[in-house]
Design an enzyme around this catalytic site. Structure first.
Site, short mmCIF file in Angstrom:
data_model
loop_
_atom_site.label_atom_id
_atom_site.label_comp_id
_atom_site.label_asym_id
_atom_site.label_seq_id
_atom_site.Cartn_x
_atom_site.Cartn_y
_atom_site.Cartn_z
N LYS A 171 0.83 -1.19 0.00
CA LYS A 171 0.00 0.00 0.00
C LYS A 171 0.88 1.25 0.00
CE LYS A 171 -3.67 -1.95 2.98
NZ LYS A 171 -4.87 -1.76 2.16
N ARG A 223 -10.09 -11.77 2.55
CA ARG A 223 -10.99 -12.82 2.07
C ARG A 223 -10.32 -14.20 2.11
NH1 ARG A 223 -11.92 -9.23 -2.86
NH2 ARG A 223 -11.29 -7.81 -1.20
#
Length: 299
Positions: free
Chosen positions: A184, A258
């Site tokens: 990020k 996820r």
């Protein structure tokens, strides 16, 4: 604030518009002068108003010198004080966990927080961590967390009578998310201590359920990992095995939540609970789509 006959503090007038609910009363916790207060007339939703007053007074005090204010409220008639306190305690637990930086809330610390909650309510806790995750068939939890100095783990807490309806809560416990090798930018990484917010929320809810003594067989599953960068980090293009037997190709290592949830949800589903809920700080796209006020959910 309204003066009394002798010029001293006589009370306060608080107005809310037609569009505001009882939770607006939370603003009073920081707006009113310290002292003892009560409602001159009962609010339309007294339980919610009382809950809002407690929640509005929340202060995170672990590191700074802030302290709570000496503000006391007499509860409106008919309010269930135990329920109001139970909700506030659960919310405060959640907020404290989310606000704590990863230096003090890594996978091991999150496990200890679960154990502390379990001890208060005589719940059982078991943990699978490190390479044992591979032995016990949680390959994606292991893959996401293996590059961290804090070993990845699956935390499993159980409470309640065996024959009661099964309720299972699963919370995403990514204690920090660098984004992995798809790193990020610094602005996107700044608040990533909150990426275990799903785990914090299910613990807050579990606290409420256990304190209320609900007739359920509660199970809380938290995959606790740190998505870090090292020579053994999982990579874009890797194909991972999963607990369910489906292989998963990694398109972006910043989609780690996820993955850990998939293994935990597969485990949860194996005993077919009557109710299965998972919570996660799963994707910023939800905020882009719905803004800060509407919770996205799939059902």
């Amino acid at each position: 604030v309204v003066p009394g006959e002798n010029g001293a503090l006589g009370g306060a007038l608080f107005g809310i518009g037609d569009g505001e609910g009882a939770l607006a009363f939370g603003a009073l916790s920081k707006a009113l002068p310290e002292g003892d207060w009560h409602f001159a007339s009962a609010p339309a939703e007294p339980d919610l108003a009382a809950t809002a007053l407690l929640l509005g007074g929340y202060v995170f005090t672990r590191y700074g010198k802030k302290s709570g204010r000496a503000l006391r409220f007499g509860l409106p008639a008919g309010v269930d004080a135990g329920r109001v306190r139970r909700i506030a305690d659960g919310v405060f637990l959640t907020r404290d966990l989310v606000n704590t930086p990863t230096s003090d809330m890594g996978p091991e610390d999150l496990e200890q927080a679960v154990r502390a909650l379990a001890a208060r309510h005589k719940a059982e806790v078991s943990v699978v961590k490190g390479d044992d995750l591979l032995e016990r068939n949680f390959p994606m939890i292991h893959a996401v967390g293996r590059a961290s100095a804090g070993a990845p783990r699956l935390i499993d807490m159980r409470w309640g009578q065996q024959g009661a309806p099964k309720v299972t809560l699963v919370g995403k416990g990514v204690c920090f998310d660098t984004g992995g090798l798809d790193i990020k930018p610094s602005s996107g990484m700044l608040l990533m201590k909150k990426d275990m917010g799903g785990a914090a929320n299910v613990l807050g809810l579990a606290s409420m359920i256990m304190d209320a003594g609900l007739n359920v067989r509660l199970r809380v599953l938290i995959p606790a990992v740190e998505n870090s960068i090292a020579g053994n980090a999982f990579r874009p293009g890797d194909v991972l095995a999963s607990r369910k037997g489906i292989t998963v190709e990694i398109g972006n290592t910043d989609a780690e939540g996820r993955l850990v949830l998939a293994d935990a949800l597969a485990l949860a589903d194996e005993e077919e609970p009557q109710l299965l809920v998972d919570m996660a700080t799963l994707t910023g796209a939800a905020r882009v789509a719905l803004g800060p006020d509407l919770p996205p959910f799939y059902t």
